[in-house]
Design a protein around this motif. Structure first.
Motif, PDB file in Angstrom:
ATOM      1  N   ALA A   1       0.805  -1.222   0.000  1.00  0.00           N
ATOM      2  CA  ALA A   1       0.000   0.000   0.000  1.00  0.00           C
ATOM      3  C   ALA A   1       0.836   1.270   0.000  1.00  0.00           C
ATOM      4  N   LEU A   2       2.023   1.215   0.632  1.00  0.00           N
ATOM      5  CA  LEU A   2       2.839   2.422   0.769  1.00  0.00           C
ATOM      6  C   LEU A   2       4.103   2.379  -0.076  1.00  0.00           C
ATOM      7  N   PHE A   3       4.371   1.241  -0.718  1.00  0.00           N
ATOM      8  CA  PHE A   3       5.511   1.090  -1.632  1.00  0.00           C
ATOM      9  C   PHE A   3       6.831   1.355  -0.912  1.00  0.00           C
ATOM     10  N   LEU A   4       6.910   0.838   0.312  1.00  0.00           N
ATOM     11  CA  LEU A   4       8.110   0.942   1.121  1.00  0.00           C
ATOM     12  C   LEU A   4       8.911  -0.355   1.029  1.00  0.00           C
ATOM     13  N   ALA A   5      10.177  -0.274   1.418  1.00  0.00           N
ATOM     14  CA  ALA A   5      11.038  -1.452   1.494  1.00  0.00           C
ATOM     15  C   ALA A   5      11.391  -1.668   2.962  1.00  0.00           C
ATOM     16  N   PRO A   6      10.646  -2.508   3.665  1.00  0.00           N
ATOM     17  CA  PRO A   6      10.856  -2.651   5.107  1.00  0.00           C
ATOM     18  C   PRO A   6      12.202  -3.293   5.448  1.00  0.00           C
ATOM     19  N   ILE A   7      12.744  -2.848   6.558  1.00  0.00           N
ATOM     20  CA  ILE A   7      13.897  -3.494   7.195  1.00  0.00           C
ATOM     21  C   ILE A   7      13.383  -4.103   8.499  1.00  0.00           C
TER      22      ILE A   7
END
Length: 561
Positions: free
Chosen positions: A422-428
């Motif tokens: 939904a937010l187009f993030l790359a989680p760590i």
């Protein structure tokens, strides 16, 4: 890497400068405490033996008229069951460890030490840390004021932890106070206290007094795994004192009351204000003939992020084709990241390009721009352009320590999935070996369907950029000083026709396929097109780019038989 440097630093401002070793960087950036020096150290720390990538640093001046962020550590009596303690000194010896962005020190508190004496010892210990990201002063005798090295809102990302190796000394550290104002409440409302990742939503009722609401806040904050605990005086008042919890980072404190005329005033330092002026730095970057495989900014404000995005996208187009990508970083919680919605809030939108990634690590023990520096360095150092970076571990060292987020601050798998989709993030996140690692190497690109879904991963554009570069290199070698034979067949090596170009492309596709950088060259030979279309001096070429796709999921179904 872009980063602030103090006034008078030797580095040429707003200009990429190649650096080789830490001592050179510290000299150029004015101090190992500087943002840019710490970003460099973080990038180097995650590479094997610190080698594999070339580093270019862009030193930037602090924002004109900006404000430096400040945070507090106040030494005081340890509260008991939500009530402030009354002792005035340490009941026994204890070791205290204070870390700011994982850089800090441990010091010994002796039995009988007053809180002012403890603050003096803490300052002395922290002053010895050469790369501490803040200056330390004592205010009020018992309180450390930590002021970020640089002005600007980037300093608001300052993870701090204060831990005592025993609870028996009767000493605690406060990060500030929350004062409830107004009241009795004219209507029902909600007091929201945010600390690091979690938010406490504390409901109050019409006619509740400020003191009653403060008591509810203490109960709520002590009743769950928030990164702060709370206490009131024995005779309750509207003032709530907030405390660091052991082995927890405290970051991004805020409080707000909505409804009934109630106010919430947080006294935990000063917010940093100001964003960089990036015009000159981007002009130098655009004029530079050098292409940078990874670009790491420290800012995440939508205006500057959009300006950088526009420049990078324009320089990716033909005939420039610089083949660059940008790694932003954020430590915002999922809720706050949804509110910011960086990928969709910039102009141009980051969701329209696969050249960007926003690394997200709620509860990070270091500023987000240091994690972005680590990721940028890893990608720049990678020789295999089809690499799937899912699960890649991020590491630290003595110059750039890296801790693991507390379990209470980590995202759930569902939250990570929402951040990605939904937010187009790359989680760590944290892997099964308790290591900090990239969960999914996602770009900010929003796919329109299954055909362009590969663009949602870093490896896609890395492979596409390799195709472009190797085509240009091969064509320069094969077709330099050649003439075009449009209607007949070439009789000598002085001329070429469209078929020669098609054959050259096919040979490259086979080479890529042999290196696992192209998926199925032989079946796509017929899709290569070449001809004289626009001008008699130009051969136009069309070919399919088919990069390998990352393996993100394995779907296994067991059937009982």
């Amino acid at each position: 890497m872009f980063g602030y440097v103090p006034a008078g630093a030797a580095i040429t401002l707003n200009t990429p400068t190649k650096v080789l070793v830490k001592s050179q960087v510290d000299a150029l950036t004015g101090s190992p405490k500087s943002m840019l020096s710490r970003m460099y150290a973080a990038g180097k720390s995650t590479l094997p033996n610190g080698v594999g990538a070339e580093f270019y640093l862009v030193g930037m001046p602090e924002p004109s008229g900006g404000t430096k962020a400040k945070r507090l550590i106040k030494f005081m009596a340890k509260p008991i069951a939500g009530t402030l303690g009354t002792n005035t000194s340490a009941a026994q010896g204890v070791v205290c460890t204070a870390l700011i962005g994982m850089r800090g020190a441990s010091f010994v508190i002796s039995q009988g030490d007053s809180f002012a004496s403890i603050a003096t010892k803490a300052k002395a210990a922290l002053d010895l840390v050469e790369n501490l990201p803040c200056t330390v002063t004592i205010t009020g005798g018992d309180t450390l004021e930590l002021e970020d090295i640089h002005a600007g809102e980037a300093g608001n990302d300052m993870p701090i932890s204060v831990t005592f190796d025993s609870d028996d000394a009767g000493v605690a550290a406060s990060c500030g106070t929350l004062t409830i104002g107004g009241g009795p409440a004219a209507a029902n409302g909600v007091l929201t206290v945010k600390a690091t990742v979690k938010s406490a939503a504390i409901a109050y009722l019409s006619a509740d007094t400020a003191t009653v609401i403060a008591t509810k806040a203490v109960t709520a904050l002590n009743g769950d795994a928030y990164s702060v605990s709370a206490a009131q005086a024995a005779v309750a008042t509207p003032v709530v004192t907030l405390f660091y919890r052991a082995a927890r980072v405290v970051n991004r404190l805020s409080a707000a009351a909505v409804g009934g005329g109630i106010t919430a005033t947080l006294a935990s330092g000063v917010l940093g204000v100001g964003t960089p002026t990036i015009t000159s730095a981007l002009a130098a970057l655009s004029a530079d003939t050098q292409a940078y495989k990874s670009i790491v900014p420290f800012w995440t404000d939508t205006t500057n992020a959009g300006t950088l995005a526009a420049g990078v996208v324009s320089q990716d187009q033909s005939p420039i084709e610089k083949d660059q990508r940008v790694f932003f970083g954020t430590s915002l919680s999922l809720v706050d990241a949804q509110a910011a919605n960086l990928a969709d809030a910039t102009s141009p939108k980051l969701t329209t390009s696969a050249l960007f990634a926003v690394m997200q690590e709620p509860g990070s023990t270091v500023p987000a721009y240091e994690q972005a520096a680590r990721v940028g360095a890893i990608v720049a150092a990678e020789d295999y352009q089809g690499r799937n970076f899912n699960g890649r571990v991020l590491r630290g060292n003595e110059y750039a320590p890296l801790g693991v987020p507390h379990r209470a601050d980590r995202q759930t798998p569902d939250e990570e999935n929402l951040a990605i989709t939904a937010l187009f993030l790359a989680p760590i996140g944290v892997n099964e070996d308790d290591e900090v690692a990239i969960v999914r190497s996602s770009t900010t690109y929003k796919a329109k369907g299954s055909l362009d879904q590969k663009l949602e991963k870093w490896s896609c554009m890395l492979q596409v950029h390799l195709y472009r570069n190797e085509i240009k290199a091969a064509f320069r070698k094969l077709f330099k000083e050649k003439s075009i034979k449009r209607y007949g067949k070439p009789r000598t090596d002085a001329s070429v026709d469209a078929q020669d170009v098609k054959d050259a492309i096919y040979r490259l596709m086979i080479q890529w396929d042999d290196r696992d950088l192209f998926d199925g060259a032989e079946e796509l030979r017929g899709a290569i097109q070449a001809g004289v279309v626009v001008s008699p001096t130009r051969i136009d070429v069309s070919l399919p780019f088919r990069p390998l796709a990352d393996l993100d999921q394995l779907a296994v179904e067991g059937i009982i038989s």
